[in-house]
Design an enzyme around this catalytic site. Structure first.
Site, PDB file in Angstrom:
ATOM      1  N   GLU A 275       0.838  -1.200   0.000  1.00 29.44           N
ATOM      2  CA  GLU A 275       0.000   0.000   0.000  1.00 29.44           C
ATOM      3  C   GLU A 275       0.879   1.259   0.000  1.00 29.44           C
ATOM      4  O   GLU A 275       1.815   1.361   0.793  1.00 29.44           O
ATOM      5  CB  GLU A 275      -0.916   0.014   1.233  1.00 29.44           C
ATOM      6  N   ARG A 292      -1.511 -10.948   2.859  1.00 28.65           N
ATOM      7  CA  ARG A 292      -2.685 -11.842   2.715  1.00 28.65           C
ATOM      8  C   ARG A 292      -3.435 -11.442   1.453  1.00 28.65           C
ATOM      9  O   ARG A 292      -3.089 -10.452   0.815  1.00 28.65           O
ATOM     10  CB  ARG A 292      -3.596 -11.636   3.915  1.00 28.65           C
TER      11      ARG A 292
HETATM   12  P1  ADP Z   1      -8.273  -4.748   2.832  1.00 32.55           P
HETATM   13  O1  ADP Z   1      -6.994  -4.010   2.934  1.00 32.55           O
HETATM   14  O2  ADP Z   1      -8.213  -6.106   2.304  1.00 32.55           O
HETATM   15  O3  ADP Z   1      -9.287  -3.900   2.216  1.00 32.55           O
HETATM   16  P2  ADP Z   1      -9.413  -4.301   5.392  1.00 32.55           P
HETATM   17  O4  ADP Z   1      -8.541  -3.291   6.052  1.00 32.55           O
HETATM   18  O5  ADP Z   1     -10.766  -3.907   4.922  1.00 32.55           O
HETATM   19  O6  ADP Z   1      -8.596  -5.022   4.298  1.00 32.55           O
HETATM   20  O7  ADP Z   1      -9.541  -5.540   6.349  1.00 32.55           O
HETATM   21  C1  ADP Z   1     -10.171  -6.725   5.935  1.00 32.55           C
HETATM   22  C2  ADP Z   1     -10.807  -7.377   7.109  1.00 32.55           C
HETATM   23  O8  ADP Z   1      -9.847  -7.709   8.075  1.00 32.55           O
HETATM   24  C3  ADP Z   1     -11.802  -6.495   7.833  1.00 32.55           C
HETATM   25  O9  ADP Z   1     -12.812  -7.328   8.315  1.00 32.55           O
HETATM   26  C4  ADP Z   1     -10.991  -5.907   8.968  1.00 32.55           C
HETATM   27  O10 ADP Z   1     -11.808  -5.537  10.038  1.00 32.55           O
HETATM   28  C5  ADP Z   1     -10.078  -7.062   9.295  1.00 32.55           C
HETATM   29  N1  ADP Z   1      -8.754  -6.661   9.794  1.00 32.55           N
HETATM   30  C6  ADP Z   1      -7.726  -6.166   9.083  1.00 32.55           C
HETATM   31  N2  ADP Z   1      -6.649  -5.959   9.842  1.00 32.55           N
HETATM   32  C7  ADP Z   1      -6.995  -6.328  11.098  1.00 32.55           C
HETATM   33  C8  ADP Z   1      -6.312  -6.369  12.360  1.00 32.55           C
HETATM   34  N3  ADP Z   1      -5.042  -5.998  12.509  1.00 32.55           N
HETATM   35  N4  ADP Z   1      -7.001  -6.797  13.420  1.00 32.55           N
HETATM   36  C9  ADP Z   1      -8.275  -7.211  13.293  1.00 32.55           C
HETATM   37  N5  ADP Z   1      -8.963  -7.209  12.137  1.00 32.55           N
HETATM   38  C10 ADP Z   1      -8.342  -6.782  11.059  1.00 32.55           C
HETATM   39  P1  ADP Z   2      -4.499  -0.032   8.191  1.00 29.00           P
HETATM   40  O1  ADP Z   2      -3.410  -0.952   8.644  1.00 29.00           O
HETATM   41  O2  ADP Z   2      -5.539   0.165   9.216  1.00 29.00           O
HETATM   42  O3  ADP Z   2      -5.006  -0.381   6.836  1.00 29.00           O
HETATM   43  P2  ADP Z   2      -2.952   2.117   6.970  1.00 29.00           P
HETATM   44  O4  ADP Z   2      -1.618   2.483   7.514  1.00 29.00           O
HETATM   45  O5  ADP Z   2      -2.977   1.294   5.743  1.00 29.00           O
HETATM   46  O6  ADP Z   2      -3.796   1.396   8.106  1.00 29.00           O
HETATM   47  O7  ADP Z   2      -3.805   3.434   6.755  1.00 29.00           O
HETATM   48  C1  ADP Z   2      -5.188   3.383   6.476  1.00 29.00           C
HETATM   49  C2  ADP Z   2      -5.647   4.673   5.815  1.00 29.00           C
HETATM   50  O8  ADP Z   2      -5.375   5.796   6.656  1.00 29.00           O
HETATM   51  C3  ADP Z   2      -4.945   5.000   4.506  1.00 29.00           C
HETATM   52  O9  ADP Z   2      -5.536   4.339   3.409  1.00 29.00           O
HETATM   53  C4  ADP Z   2      -5.105   6.496   4.447  1.00 29.00           C
HETATM   54  O10 ADP Z   2      -6.370   6.883   3.969  1.00 29.00           O
HETATM   55  C5  ADP Z   2      -4.987   6.923   5.888  1.00 29.00           C
HETATM   56  N1  ADP Z   2      -3.588   7.292   6.217  1.00 29.00           N
HETATM   57  C6  ADP Z   2      -2.666   6.475   6.741  1.00 29.00           C
HETATM   58  N2  ADP Z   2      -1.483   7.121   6.897  1.00 29.00           N
HETATM   59  C7  ADP Z   2      -1.652   8.379   6.442  1.00 29.00           C
HETATM   60  C8  ADP Z   2      -0.806   9.540   6.338  1.00 29.00           C
HETATM   61  N3  ADP Z   2       0.462   9.511   6.752  1.00 29.00           N
HETATM   62  N4  ADP Z   2      -1.343  10.661   5.811  1.00 29.00           N
HETATM   63  C9  ADP Z   2      -2.643  10.705   5.420  1.00 29.00           C
HETATM   64  N5  ADP Z   2      -3.475   9.647   5.494  1.00 29.00           N
HETATM   65  C10 ADP Z   2      -3.009   8.493   5.999  1.00 29.00           C
HETATM   66 MG    MG Z   3      -3.890  -0.427   5.122  1.00 30.73          MG
END
Ligand code: ADP
Ligand code: ADP
Ligand code: MG
Length: 448
Positions: A275, A292
């Site tokens: 990402e 995954r």
């Molecule tokens: P994707 O990046 O595939 O779009 P999401 O962020 O939507 O993934 O997460 C997919 C599913 O996994 C969701 O049901 C989310 O709540 C769950 N999920 C993702 N990361 C975690 C985590 N660290 N702990 C618990 N649930 C998670």
């Molecule tokens: P997760 O593990 O929950 O998916 P991410 O680190 O992928 O978390 O971040 C989820 C979302 O939060 C990103 O898709 C973006 O929209 C926002 N985000 C994360 N980091 C930043 C940043 N440094 N600046 C602005 N938006 C952010």
């Molecule tokens: Mg993410």
């Protein structure tokens, strides 16, 4: 060769995996919680085993029961889907020790990338551009504030073990920092059982653009292009599309190379996603790696013609990748809308309950991945996503028309859903022109 596989998940992704297995001639074992007794994945798998009560901590996250079900049923492999145990290094390790094939990367790799602060560090060392920030250990409040000031406000506070859009806080001004910092730590401890947090510069109006990776057991790593997942609410994706309307060809190429470099650096095997955030000037930064299959994988399948779940299984059983980077061709345009059991009129509050009737759209280039049916009760215990609607057209315009038509046709009665909200999004001018960033929905679509 895998002849029997256990699916350690529920809902539409469990069906998706069962279908891929059936095509490959692999028998399947479903697992289910008491709440999911009447689920389609239980019905469609060759066998099904109850692994515990409603609470996912005692069922879908119950490593011991899942391993027992695998051994007792004679399955040689486990597909973890997404969420639940899919990014749990301990689970992957236990599988390994029990001689069960875990469909995913090595436990060490999950562990490294699962700590998002460590992943950042590793990527930086490898020369992959990361979001400006700080990923070291923060000793105390004084040091945290010093680092935040050095990064420059606004900053974003994230849980190192975070996921699913949770555990993220944006702090605009210095005076609000320490309160947020301490609350973020407490929240991270409560949600992820890990209070470690890290800090990043808040990127203004970014696009979330991610690359799909596939790596085999022989060191071959390729990417299948990007997905634009900028349409989000509360950092959670709502609509995804491929290709992105935003990046130019040069940026696309550089991002693809960086994604491969990231995967090669950690000797990545199986399907994964890198990402990135892309700023207004097309600068891109590594954000995290998901080790995954991803929710939005079908848009990549649509534009590449490659079945990602089947590839995952083949890679795990030792087949080399059956195509090269040059053979990957992106054709047309795909969009996915996540359909959630939630009420947009009430702050998107989850709306579980009984679905009294369903009509699923169809037609050329329309795909719906779901486990719902007329009479199905959406349980309150799990994620509110109940379906994914995916369309594929020759170009973006056609894909947008198809999605509108499909959303119009889709009927789910008995519970509230976000179908009309998705239609509204599809009809907004900015979406139609591809003119959006991650703040779009919250700024223009939701009155809060
Ligand atoms: P994707 O990046 O595939 O779009 P999401 O962020 O939507 O993934 O997460 C997919 C599913 O996994 C969701 O049901 C989310 O709540 C769950 N999920 C993702 N990361 C975690 C985590 N660290 N702990 C618990 N649930 C998670
Ligand atoms: P997760 O593990 O929950 O998916 P991410 O680190 O992928 O978390 O971040 C989820 C979302 O939060 C990103 O898709 C973006 O929209 C926002 N985000 C994360 N980091 C930043 C940043 N440094 N600046 C602005 N938006 C952010
Ligand atoms: Mg993410």
């Amino acid at each position: 060769m895998i002849s029997k596989l256990l699916v350690a998940n529920r809902g539409e992704i469990a069906l998706r995996i069962i279908r891929a297995c059936r095509e490959l001639g692999i028998e399947t074992v479903a697992v289910y919680s008491e709440a999911d007794r009447d689920s389609l994945h239980v019905e469609l798998a060759d066998e099904a085993v109850c692994i515990g009560p409603n609470n996912s901590a005692k069922s879908y996250l119950n490593i011991e029961n899942i391993i027992s079900a695998t051994v007792n049923s004679g399955a040689q492999a486990i597909h973890p889907g997404f969420g639940f145990l899919s990014e749990n290094p301990k689970f992957a390790q236990v599988c390994k020790e029990c001689g069960i094939i875990f469909i995913g990367p090595e436990p060490e790799c999950i562990s490294l990338m699962g700590n998002k602060a460590n992943a950042r560090k590793k990527m930086k060392e490898a020369g992959v551009p990361v979001i400006p920030g700080y990923d070291g250990l923060i000793r105390d409040d004084f040091e945290a504030l010093k680092i935040a000031k050095k990064i420059g406000f606004p900053v974003i506070i994230k849980a190192a073990a975070g996921g699913g859009g949770r555990g993220i806080r944006v702090v605009k001004e210095e005076k609000d920092f320490l309160d947020n910092y301490n609350n973020a730590r407490a929240e991270a401890k409560a949600c992820f059982n890990d209070e470690n947090i890290y800090l990043e510069k808040y990127i203004n109006k970014p696009r979330h653009i991610e690359f799909q990776i596939l790596g085999d057991n022989y060191g071959n790593v390729i990417h299948l292009g990007e997905r634009d997942c900028s349409l989000q609410r509360k950092n959670q994706k709502i609509l995804e599309e491929a290709p992105s309307t935003f990046i130019n060809e040069k940026t696309r190429e550089k991002m693809g190379e960086a994604a491969i470099k990231a995967a090669v650096t950690v000797n990545y095997k199986n399907a994964g996603t890198i990402e990135f955030l892309v700023d207004e000037k097309n600068n891109f930064y590594f954000m995290e790696m998901n080790t995954r299959i991803q929710v939005e994988h079908p848009v990549t399948e649509a534009v590449t013609g490659i079945d990602l779940i089947k590839e995952q299984i083949k890679i795990a059983q030792g087949n080399p990748l059956s195509f090269t980077q040059e053979e990957v061709e992106i054709k047309g345009h795909a969009i996915e809308c996540r359909i959630n059991a939630e009420d947009p009129a009430q702050g998107f509050k989850p709306c579980p309950g009984k679905i009294t009737s369903v009509h699923i759209p169809g037609g050329y280039g329309v795909r719906m991945d779901t486990a719902i049916y007329s009479g199905y009760k959406v349980p309150p215990y799990y994620d509110s996503m109940i379906a994914k609607l995916i369309v594929h057209g020759r170009n973006r315009e056609e894909a947008v028309s198809k999605m509108k038509s499909a959303l119009f046709e889709l009927i789910i009665e008995g519970i509230e859903t976000n179908i009309d909200f998705q239609l509204k999004l599809l009809n907004s001018k900015d979406f139609i022109y591809g003119n959006y960033d991650t703040s779009f929905i919250e700024k223009k679509m939701v009155n809060n």
